[in-house]
Design a protein around this motif. Structure first.
Motif, short mmCIF file in Angstrom:
data_model
loop_
_atom_site.label_atom_id
_atom_site.label_comp_id
_atom_site.label_asym_id
_atom_site.label_seq_id
_atom_site.Cartn_x
_atom_site.Cartn_y
_atom_site.Cartn_z
N ASN A 52 -0.99 5.67 -5.83
CA ASN A 52 0.25 5.27 -6.99
C ASN A 52 1.80 5.55 -6.10
O ASN A 52 1.59 6.09 -5.02
N LYS A 53 2.75 5.30 -7.05
CA LYS A 53 3.89 5.25 -6.29
C LYS A 53 4.42 6.61 -5.68
O LYS A 53 4.49 6.90 -4.63
N ALA A 188 -2.52 0.43 -8.96
CA ALA A 188 -3.72 1.02 -9.10
C ALA A 188 -4.93 0.35 -8.60
O ALA A 188 -6.01 0.89 -8.33
#
Length: 255
Positions: A52-53, A188
């Protein structure tokens, strides 16, 4: 300017206030290739986290590690998006004396600019184009060689990246195939890629440590048994042991 944007600029050495342009992407891609290594160290040590970021920022830009394709290109994707480029991620199938059997596990970027679509990839080990490669078949030439994209329908997609690395490849070879009509809808999705790369017995990246990056005059690759340097087209290879591995890691990769 948000954390990712500021941290990314700091890591590769560009000014915080500098406006990014399409014409400046060559420089950015070269800086990344020489600064952020392609490596599988976290996979080998079983120190992996969800894609994820926040986790990408933490790994690549806070802890200043490298990564494999789905980490390096995800970081670049977020950076380009934050700087107003039209980008999407895609998954491709690597060709290495035949199509790999672990499926669509290469992750890279498509970028749209003034009606043209380009491939951008900073996660392909020593095979980096170092420039955006247009999907119209035009050959681009960079310090790392020649690169082009052929429109060809295969079971793995509708385009094929071909390359001819400087000093290494006398003829064109296939890099990977991809489907431009099937982008990654959410980052994701890359967790599926990570699971395959880290767990599948056929994965080339879950058995032995590997770290590589480009240099001003070629590239360097360190494995558990060897250290290989390409300098101005000449290659040297040193057989090493564990102690020497750690010395070279510190010397060449600040680890």
């Amino acid at each position: 300017m948000n954390d990712l944007n500021a941290l990314f600029r700091k890591r590769i050495g560009i000014k915080e206030g500098e406006k990014l342009t399409f014409e400046g992407l060559d420089d950015i891609l070269e800086r990344i290739a020489k600064t952020i290594p392609f490596e599988n160290l976290a996979i080998i040590s079983s120190n992996i986290n969800d894609i994820n970021k926040d986790n990408i920022i933490n790994k690549v830009l806070v802890r200043n590690e490298g990564g494999v394709c789905y980490e390096l290109n995800a970081a670049l994707y977020f950076f380009l998006a934050d700087n107003d480029f039209e980008v999407t991620l895609f998954r491709g199938v690597i060709y290495n004396q035949g199509w790999t059997t672990i499926g669509r596990t290469h992750v890279a970027i498509l970028l749209d600019h003034e009606g043209q679509t380009y491939l951008v990839d900073t996660g392909f080990g020593g095979n980096l184009p170092l420039k955006p490669v247009p999907l119209n078949g035009e050959t681009v030439i960079s310090p790392n060689g020649e690169f082009r994209i052929k429109k060809e329908n295969t079971e793995h997609g509708n385009y094929i990246l071909e390359l001819k690395l400087k000093y290494k490849d006398p003829d064109w070879k296939i890099g990977y195939a991809f489907d431009s009509t099937n982008p990654v809808g959410n980052v994701a999705e890359l967790n599926e890629v990570q699971t395959i790369i880290s767990e599948d017995p056929q994965s080339p990246f879950n058995k032995h440590r590997l770290i590589t990056r480009l240099t001003n005059r070629g590239n360097i690759t360190l494995t558990e048994t060897s250290f290989t340097q390409w300098v101005d087209g000449k290659v040297t290879r040193e057989e090493i042991d564990g102690k020497r591995f750690n010395e070279l890691m510190k010397q060449h990769f600040d680890k």
